[in-house]
Design a protein around this motif. Structure first.
Motif, PDB file in Angstrom:
ATOM      1  N   THR A  75       0.857  -1.187   0.000  1.00 21.06           N
ATOM      2  CA  THR A  75       0.000   0.000   0.000  1.00 21.06           C
ATOM      3  C   THR A  75       0.896   1.241   0.000  1.00 21.06           C
ATOM      4  O   THR A  75       2.113   1.125   0.103  1.00 21.06           O
ATOM      5  N   GLU A 105      -2.881   8.235  10.973  1.00 25.93           N
ATOM      6  CA  GLU A 105      -4.090   7.407  11.066  1.00 25.93           C
ATOM      7  C   GLU A 105      -4.015   6.246  10.080  1.00 25.93           C
ATOM      8  O   GLU A 105      -4.418   5.123  10.380  1.00 25.93           O
ATOM      9  N   GLU A 106      -3.494   6.534   8.878  1.00 24.01           N
ATOM     10  CA  GLU A 106      -3.394   5.466   7.872  1.00 24.01           C
ATOM     11  C   GLU A 106      -2.386   4.401   8.305  1.00 24.01           C
ATOM     12  O   GLU A 106      -2.614   3.209   8.114  1.00 24.01           O
ATOM     13  N   TYR A 107      -1.274   4.826   8.884  1.00 24.39           N
ATOM     14  CA  TYR A 107      -0.296   3.840   9.381  1.00 24.39           C
ATOM     15  C   TYR A 107      -0.929   2.979  10.471  1.00 24.39           C
ATOM     16  O   TYR A 107      -0.767   1.761  10.485  1.00 24.39           O
ATOM     17  N   ARG A 160      -3.006  12.984   9.314  1.00 22.07           N
ATOM     18  CA  ARG A 160      -3.787  12.083   8.458  1.00 22.07           C
ATOM     19  C   ARG A 160      -3.008  10.793   8.170  1.00 22.07           C
ATOM     20  O   ARG A 160      -3.531   9.685   8.277  1.00 22.07           O
ATOM     21  N   SER A 161      -1.724  10.962   7.820  1.00 25.06           N
ATOM     22  CA  SER A 161      -0.923   9.779   7.468  1.00 25.06           C
ATOM     23  C   SER A 161      -0.767   8.840   8.660  1.00 25.06           C
ATOM     24  O   SER A 161      -0.765   7.617   8.500  1.00 25.06           O
ATOM     25  N   ALA A 200      -3.991   2.284  10.868  1.00 21.75           N
ATOM     26  CA  ALA A 200      -4.968   1.356  10.267  1.00 21.75           C
ATOM     27  C   ALA A 200      -4.231   0.142   9.685  1.00 21.75           C
ATOM     28  O   ALA A 200      -4.700  -0.994   9.805  1.00 21.75           O
ATOM     29  N   VAL A 201      -3.066   0.388   9.064  1.00 19.84           N
ATOM     30  CA  VAL A 201      -2.281  -0.736   8.528  1.00 19.84           C
ATOM     31  C   VAL A 201      -1.808  -1.635   9.679  1.00 19.84           C
ATOM     32  O   VAL A 201      -1.912  -2.857   9.621  1.00 19.84           O
ATOM     33  N   ILE A 217       1.316   5.259   1.590  1.00 16.35           N
ATOM     34  CA  ILE A 217       0.854   6.314   2.509  1.00 16.35           C
ATOM     35  C   ILE A 217       1.772   7.521   2.334  1.00 16.35           C
ATOM     36  O   ILE A 217       2.995   7.394   2.416  1.00 16.35           O
TER      37      ILE A 217
END
Ligand code: ADP
Ligand code: GLC
Length: 496
Positions: free
Chosen positions: A264, A484-486, A481-482, A488-489, A266
């Motif tokens: 993915t 949060e994406e990490y 924001r990033s 989630a991963v 990010i």
């Protein structure tokens, strides 16, 4: 408890560099900011770095906080770990024989660096075992730390301490593979048996992830780390797509196309507290989105420092970059010939390939008082270029993310970038809505020169220019924001 109201995770974060302790490029910006941001969310993130030569002074006369040992060719190799701090996050600096044997952060031949980075990666794992601090997740960065992913996927599985630990790998720069590492891998018990049926010496299970790797990858750290990691994360969404193609896949694209469930992208951020033109003491004149006119004093200071004509009315382009093929510096120089030929100005700060350093010097010599080059690594000059130039040129052939164009926007210098990787994900062309820079398509000097031509026109349209500057400065490039994406991963990896 964490912000998301779940159990805090223990994350061991391995990197070769982290700002401000030790920095060569954008990896340091990321490693200096992301772990601290995750800690703010309540997670226990600890960083491990090599004790590079320039850091030795920090630990002189101190006793190590831990002495992990790494198994090498059947005997034990002793490491020392010194604890310090970075942005509120604990940092361990690892020393040991292979680290003491080198005098630089990176050697031009990655094979020469392989023993030190494999040792470092394994010592980091042994360190946390010594401390009794069991990580839920190990997050590695690039080939330098990929041996940790490899160890965890093989020897780590039956290991009582590490059996539940998962790993992710951030890909900051795919073509930097960490080749010629076969000997170092064998030395530390990670030798991967012959293709196409890898088994069990190193504890690795057979299977598609490894079996599908091309032959050459079996002595190459990054592809092995990618095969071993539970998830791979490129540093921009566009780069995650690009590396599936022959142009950007560096020969690994066919393999990567079979592994997209573990891949993915990010986008990186920048730390708004570190990069703040209204508070940056290194700038002669500080400014904000509503006071961009104050940048004029920085431009004047830049012109004076680089011995350019003191003229506020000619557009000035800046470059702050490693000087190598990736960054398209040769393309930049060809495009800047016309730019300076028309009386405009250019400043280049960079270090890297000697032939490019020479070309830059020759370019500056041809355009005295209009172009200037400084080779080397200089934080203060970099900041003056960000805060004093009108435009910031990044004509990369490939760019996994790019930090400099984000800093440039934050400091009111309009980026002129090739539409590739993270540059594409962060800069919008001024011809459309909400434009913050100038974007061109081809990795060619003509395409770059045409974009610079548009920049020259824009320079005369002050209202448009100021509006684009302001938009860029106000854009949110923070990590929130990033992160949060990490997270989630991480959640997915730990659940799987
Ligand atoms: P990369 O990591 O590929 O070199 P990035 O744009 O991600 O490129 O990050 C580069 C970082 O290094 C930026 O923070 C930039 O300001 C800094 N940098 C690059 N070269 C120099 C230099 N010669 N002097 C000071 N800072 C530099
Ligand atoms: C690499 C890439 C760059 C990226 C940086 C941080 O050095 O070249 O594009 O911004 O890593 O992720």
């Amino acid at each position: 408890m964490t912000e998301g109201n779940h159990k805090p995770w223990k994350v061991l974060y391995l990197a070769a560099e982290a700002a401000p302790l030790i920095k060569v490029g954008g990896l340091a910006d990321v490693a200096g900011a992301l772990p601290a941001e995750m800690r703010r969310k309540g997670h226990d993130v600890r960083i491990v770095l090599p004790l590079h030569p320039s850091l030795r002074g920090m630990v002189a006369g101190k006793k190590p906080d831990a002495r992990p040992a790494v198994s090498a060719r059947g005997s034990m190799m002793q490491a020392e770990a010194y604890r310090t701090e970075l942005g509120g996050a604990p940092v361990y600096l690892i020393d040991g024989p292979p680290l003491r044997a080198t005098d630089s952060i990176y050697h031009a031949d990655s094979g020469r660096d392989a023993p030190k980075y494999v040792f470092f990666s394994l010592a980091a794992l042994e360190l946390v075992r010594t401390l009794g601090w069991k990580p839920d997740l190990v997050h590695t960065n690039d080939w330098h730390t990929a041996a940790a992913n490899l160890w965890l996927a093989g020897r780590g599985r039956p290991d009582r301490f590490f059996k539940d630990t998962r790993s992710v790998l951030s890909i900051h720069n795919l073509p930097y593979f960490g080749q010629n590492a076969g000997w170092a891998l064998a030395q530390f018990g990670l030798g991967v048996p012959e293709h196409p049926t890898p088994k069990i010496d190193s504890g690795l299970a057979e299977g598609d992830r490894f079996g599908a790797l091309p032959y050459w990858a079996f002595s190459t750290l990054l592809p092995l780390g990618i095969a071993a990691a539970d998830m791979n994360i490129t540093v921009s969404p566009s780069y995650a797509e690009e590396i599936l193609t022959p142009e950007f896949g560096a020969g690994l694209e066919d393999y990567l196309r079979t592994q997209t469930d573990r891949l993915t992208g990010i986008l990186n951020g920048i730390d708004p507290a570190v990069w703040d033109p209204s508070a940056d003491a290194r700038l002669p004149s500080r400014f904000g989105p509503d006071t961009t006119a104050l940048r004029a004093a920085n431009k004047a200071a830049l012109q004076q420092r680089m011995r350019l004509d003191a003229d506020p009315d000619v557009p000035l382009v800046g470059i702050v970059s490693r000087l190598n093929e990736q960054k398209g510096i040769d393309l930049a120089l060809a495009a800047l010939e016309c730019w300076c030929g028309r009386g405009n100005q250019a400043v280049i700060l960079g270090a890297g390939d000697p032939w490019l350093e020479q070309q830059c010097a020759a370019f500056a010599a041809r355009h005295r008082r209009r172009a200037a080059v400084e080779t080397g690594y200089h934080d203060d000059l970099a900041v003056l270029i960000y805060g004093g130039s009108d435009y910031f040129l990044v004509p990369s052939r490939y760019e996994p993310c790019g930090i400099s164009q984000m800093i440039a926007m934050r400091y009111g210098s309009l980026p002129v970038v090739r539409a590739v990787g993270g540059l594409k994900d962060t800069v919008r062309d001024i011809s459309g809505d909400a434009g913050t820079g100038l974007v061109f398509t081809d990795a060619s000097s003509t395409s770059a020169a045409m974009a610079l031509g548009r920049a020259e026109e824009l320079f005369r349209q002050k209202d448009r220019l100021t509006a684009a500057q302001r938009l860029g400065m106000e854009k949110d490039f923070g990590w929130a924001r990033s992160v949060e994406e990490y997270l989630a991963v991480y959640r997915r990896v730990l659940a799987g």
